[in-house]
Design an enzyme around this catalytic site. Structure first.
Site, mmCIF file in Angstrom:
data_model
loop_
_atom_site.group_PDB
_atom_site.id
_atom_site.type_symbol
_atom_site.label_atom_id
_atom_site.label_comp_id
_atom_site.label_asym_id
_atom_site.label_seq_id
_atom_site.Cartn_x
_atom_site.Cartn_y
_atom_site.Cartn_z
ATOM 1 N N ASN A 161 1.660 -7.076 12.228
ATOM 2 C CA ASN A 161 1.322 -6.946 10.807
ATOM 3 C C ASN A 161 1.171 -5.484 10.407
ATOM 4 O O ASN A 161 1.630 -5.053 9.347
ATOM 5 C CB ASN A 161 0.015 -7.702 10.554
ATOM 6 N N VAL A 186 -5.709 -12.775 8.080
ATOM 7 C CA VAL A 186 -5.540 -11.359 7.731
ATOM 8 C C VAL A 186 -4.059 -11.007 7.623
ATOM 9 O O VAL A 186 -3.626 -10.275 6.720
ATOM 10 C CB VAL A 186 -6.243 -10.452 8.765
ATOM 11 N N ASP A 243 7.299 3.220 -35.502
ATOM 12 C CA ASP A 243 7.186 3.867 -36.799
ATOM 13 C C ASP A 243 8.511 4.551 -37.106
ATOM 14 O O ASP A 243 9.314 4.788 -36.196
ATOM 15 C CB ASP A 243 6.042 4.886 -36.740
ATOM 16 N N GLU A 300 -2.304 -7.001 2.578
ATOM 17 C CA GLU A 300 -3.332 -6.013 2.252
ATOM 18 C C GLU A 300 -2.742 -4.694 1.765
ATOM 19 O O GLU A 300 -3.439 -3.895 1.139
ATOM 20 C CB GLU A 300 -4.254 -5.760 3.453
#
Length: 864
Positions: free
Chosen positions: A696, A278, A325, A283
């Site tokens: 984390n 994990v 264009d 994440e």
């Protein structure tokens, strides 16, 4: 044979139509059942459900779903809940932004029900445009939108604006008669086409095609068949995710195996392995990418740019080629007099007005032989006539005063046969004839010319010289117009003869202000600019040269020539008289060469290429509904300059996403290295699974997300576009990530080893664990300041100026310290109060690690 090639009688027989009566009601109903309604199939509206489901189509989201499933399987409910929140947050943000963009587009697309006038059974009827069938006789007047393709049977001064279909900037003269087989669409003067407008005159037209069989319908078919490729960001994230999965699996398996060899408890190592898996997965990536793109989307909306999909902003930042264009995009879409050539004097725009009688006469003719009027800057009437009035006013004459002095008596209107317009006016003393038109036709009715106030006979030699001058002006991209006059003693029926030739005016659609600087900035950013237009080759080449798109005025190729040059896209910068299919082919060719193509356009003819391009950019004011539907973004103010703003924003976003990935990978890999080394060596101060997840969480949330809000600096537009074939994280970047991870991990292990062995008293394993825990967190927080990209400075650079980043580092450090004072959290994380020496170890090793990384960055240079 195509309708434009057939003789008039042949085509009437082919459609079994009486031009004087039209179709019978029963015949029209039968044909309606056979051919279907005269409608163009439009793209379906994107439902809210599809917009929501689109948010989950990401390799990183798939990876997170797998991690969430594993966490639930092992009953790690906290981890599973955290990952679910991340996935849902990403989906909600993306859905809100794209849903709002979709609704904004619907507000732009105001559908109006159109009607048409046709002959049915000898009577004129007004019917819904969907009821027109092949063979109907359509009646057109100035101001009408043409509702179906048709062959002109009769016309009076008929002009059509076909810019949306062909790119031709000026109204096209239309008249009956057949044309050669190889006549290009823009030159088919005996046809009118669905979706174009009648600007002048009237006509009787035989309907030859309806619905999807019209030229507009053919373009709709191409639009439907032009499949959108995955964006550069999507491709890179997919490649990155696959590589990350491989690295994570290998490292986690090795650590799990090492733990078992050291006789660690199996369940504890299993929990640690899941926590590591994990931790290794960034994440926060979907959320940070979405927030960064959404922020860019909001900022661009404030600058009149509607971005329909979040990924479009980043894609534009990766653009290597802009196909644009000409009319209205690079130019003002209005005519302007830039040159006046008279026998004794030559005038150019921005020069002083010549004090010459012939120039005063030319000004007077430009006002009198003119049905337009000035109403502010735009004016009312024919664009060329409005430009003549502006020219007269800008060169110091009074339009209203001239018209007051000369009362208009008669007019000989311009038509496709004479190609000259003339007016007869009554002045205070004499009558005055004023005339303007095509030079070759005007010279035929002139007998004299004016030289320094003296009238001289117009010899053949001088006629030839004027024609040469006309060709010279035309070759430089100017539309030419001749002027003549004559003074009479009284009114006469035949006043358009024996005129005195005055000279020539050159007109052009001028470049938009600021466009040249924008194109220069594109070139400086390594972006190639290509002009695609339906306009005349000479006009296109001149504008392209003036704006710096091409290096010479010969760098132009037409649609006809393009068929024989398959590699023209690689060497040419200007393409004139190109068809919608050729535009689409050009985009395909560029994409085959691994270019990221942005395509700008406003017409129906641009729609297939807009859809196929990596990023389609439509004009909001002039843009047709079709072009806006298929485009990825719409410039509400039609400003070409907004494109460069978007390029810059896209590059900043891409850089921030890369910063985020490098930061998270180096932090997460440092955790893997620390735990791997501790498990392999059998060291006693191993991190617990809950500690890994906390680290984390602290580094992935605030600092990582704050990196996504970093503002770029001037260096972002001084770099070449990233090669679309290169991954988002290249070999050198991966090398630097492992270097960063090793330094951060080494700092944490060094601090823990020092805390365990070099202190007074007994060895304290628990204290060493805490020192390693805090050193990892502080090292990672400080590491956020190392995420410079390209030529950015460390001190005074974008990172140091990012208040969100500085604030997030302080906030994360404060949250970490606060955990020491909340007993349940302190116990769960296995923390304890540390002495001053341990805090000094944490600070010293963290700062030392940061300095080593800065030194490495100075030695090894840029990551990419």
């Amino acid at each position: 044979m195509d309708a434009y090639q057939l003789k008039q009688q042949e085509i009437l027989e082919q459609f079994s139509t009486d031009p004087g009566k039209g179709l019978a009601a029963e015949d029209a109903q039968r044909r309606l059942e056979e051919h279907g309604p005269n409608e163009i199939s439009s793209s379906r509206r994107v439902s809210p459900l599809m917009i929501l489901l689109h948010q989950f189509k990401s390799p990183v989201v798939y990876l997170l779903l797998l991690a969430m499933g594993l966490s639930m399987f092992f009953k790690e409910w906290l981890d599973a809940t955290a990952i679910a929140v991340v996935i849902l947050l990403n989906a909600v943000i993306g859905f809100i932004m794209e849903f709002q963009a979709e609704r904004s587009m619907e507000a732009l697309q105001k559908m109006t029900s159109q009607s048409a006038r046709v002959l049915r059974g000898g009577r004129m009827q007004e019917i819904p445009s969907a009821g027109i069938v092949p063979g109907d006789i359509m009646l057109l007047d100035a101001g009408d939108m043409v509702q179906a393709d048709g062959r002109i049977l009769e016309s009076t001064d008929l002009q059509a604006d076909e810019s949306a279909l062909t790119g031709e900037s000026l109204p096209v003269d239309k008249s009956p008669g057949e044309l050669p087989a190889d006549t290009q669409l823009a030159e088919r003067t005996n046809m009118v086409y669905k979706g174009t407008f009648v600007r002048n005159g009237n006509g009787k037209v035989l309907c030859t095609a309806t619905g999807m069989k019209t030229e507009l319908g053919h373009i709709a078919h191409m639009v439907a068949g032009a499949k959108k490729a995955a964006t550069p960001l999507e491709k890179k994230l997919e490649s990155f995710s696959k590589r990350l999965i491989g690295i994570t699996v290998v490292i986690v398996v090795l650590i799990f195996g090492a733990g078992l060899l050291n006789k660690e408890p199996v369940l504890e190592m299993l929990k640690t392995s899941i926590a590591l898996a994990v931790a290794a997965i960034p994440e926060g990536l979907p959320v940070v990418a979405t927030l960064a793109l959404a922020r860019g989307m909001i900022r661009m909306a404030r600058q009149n740019v509607i971005v329909k999909k979040l990924s479009a902003v980043e894609t534009l930042g990766a653009t290597t080629v802009i196909c644009t264009d000409k009319t209205g995009t690079l130019t003002e879409n209005r005519m302007e007099v830039t040159n006046a050539l008279l026998p004794a004097v030559e005038w150019r725009k921005k020069e002083e007005k010549p004090e010459e009688e012939s120039f005063h006469n030319l000004q007077r003719v430009a006002v009198l032989c003119n049905n337009a009027s000035l109403d502010g800057e735009k004016g009312i009437g024919d664009p060329i006539e409005v430009s003549l009035l502006n020219f007269v006013q800008e060169t110091g004459a009074d339009v209203a005063q001239i018209r007051e002095k000369f009362h208009k008596l008669k007019e000989a209107p311009f038509n496709s046969d004479t190609r000259v317009m003339g007016t007869l006016h009554k002045g205070e003393e004499k009558h005055l004839v004023s005339a303007k038109g095509a030079i070759e036709n005007l010279l035929d009715i002139c007998s004299h010319s004016l030289h320094e106030g003296e009238t001289k006979e117009l010899a053949q030699e001088e006629r030839d010289r004027w024609m040469q001058e006309t060709e010279k002006l035309a070759s430089s991209g100017l539309k030419t117009l001749g002027f003549a006059y004559r003074e009479l003693n009284g009114e006469t029926a035949e006043f358009m003869e024996n005129l005195v030739f005055l000279g020539i005016a050159g007109l052009m659609d001028p470049p938009r202000q600021g466009v040249q600087e924008v194109i220069d900035e594109c070139h400086g950013a390594g972006i190639r600019v290509i002009m695609l237009t339906g306009d005349h080759p000479a006009t296109a080449a001149h504008i392209a040269y003036e704006l710096g798109i091409s290096e010479n005025e010969q760098d132009v190729i037409t649609g006809k020539q393009l068929e024989g040059e398959n590699d023209a896209w690689a060497t040419r910068s200007v393409f004139a008289r190109v068809s919608p299919k050729q535009k689409l082919d050009l985009v395909n060719a560029l994409q085959s060469d691994h270019q990221i193509v942005a395509m700008t356009g406003d017409g129906v003819n641009d729609a297939p290429a807009l859809k196929k391009a990596d990023i389609g950019i439509a004009m909001g004011i002039r843009g047709t509904q079709v072009s806006q539907e298929v485009a990825d973004m719409v410039l509400k103010d039609d400003a070409f300059e907004s494109i460069v703003t978007a390029v810059r924003q896209g590059r900043v976003i891409f850089t921030n996403i890369k910063r985020f990935i490098v930061f998270l990978l180096s932090c997460n890999l440092s955790e893997l290295l620390v735990i791997g080394l501790v498990a392999t060596a059998g060291l006693p101060f191993q991190l617990a699974a809950i500690q890994i997840l906390f680290i984390n969480l602290i580094t992935d949330v605030f600092p990582a997300m704050a990196l996504g809000f970093t503002e770029g600096d001037d260096t972002v537009m001084q770099q070449k576009p990233l090669d679309p074939r290169k991954p988002i994280i290249g070999k050198k970047a991966w090398g630097m990530i492992w270097f960063y991870a090793a330094v951060i991990g080494g700092s944490a292990l060094g601090a823990a080893f020092t805390a365990e062995h070099f202190r007074e008293g007994e060895v304290d394993v628990h204290a060493a664990n805490n020192v390693m825990f805090y050193t990892l967190i502080l090292s990672q927080l400080l590491h956020a300041l190392n995420m410079n990209e390209g030529k950015e400075k460390f001190l005074g650079g974008p990172l140091m100026r990012n208040p969100y980043l500085v604030g997030s580092i302080v906030l994360s450090a404060a949250v970490t310290l606060l955990c020491l004072f909340i007993p349940p959290v302190k116990e769960a994380l296995r923390l304890e109060m540390m002495p001053r020496l341990d805090w000094l170890l944490v600070a010293g090793f963290s700062v030392a690690g940061m300095l080593v990384i800065r030194l490495g960055a100075a030695v090894f240079g840029r990551r990419d």
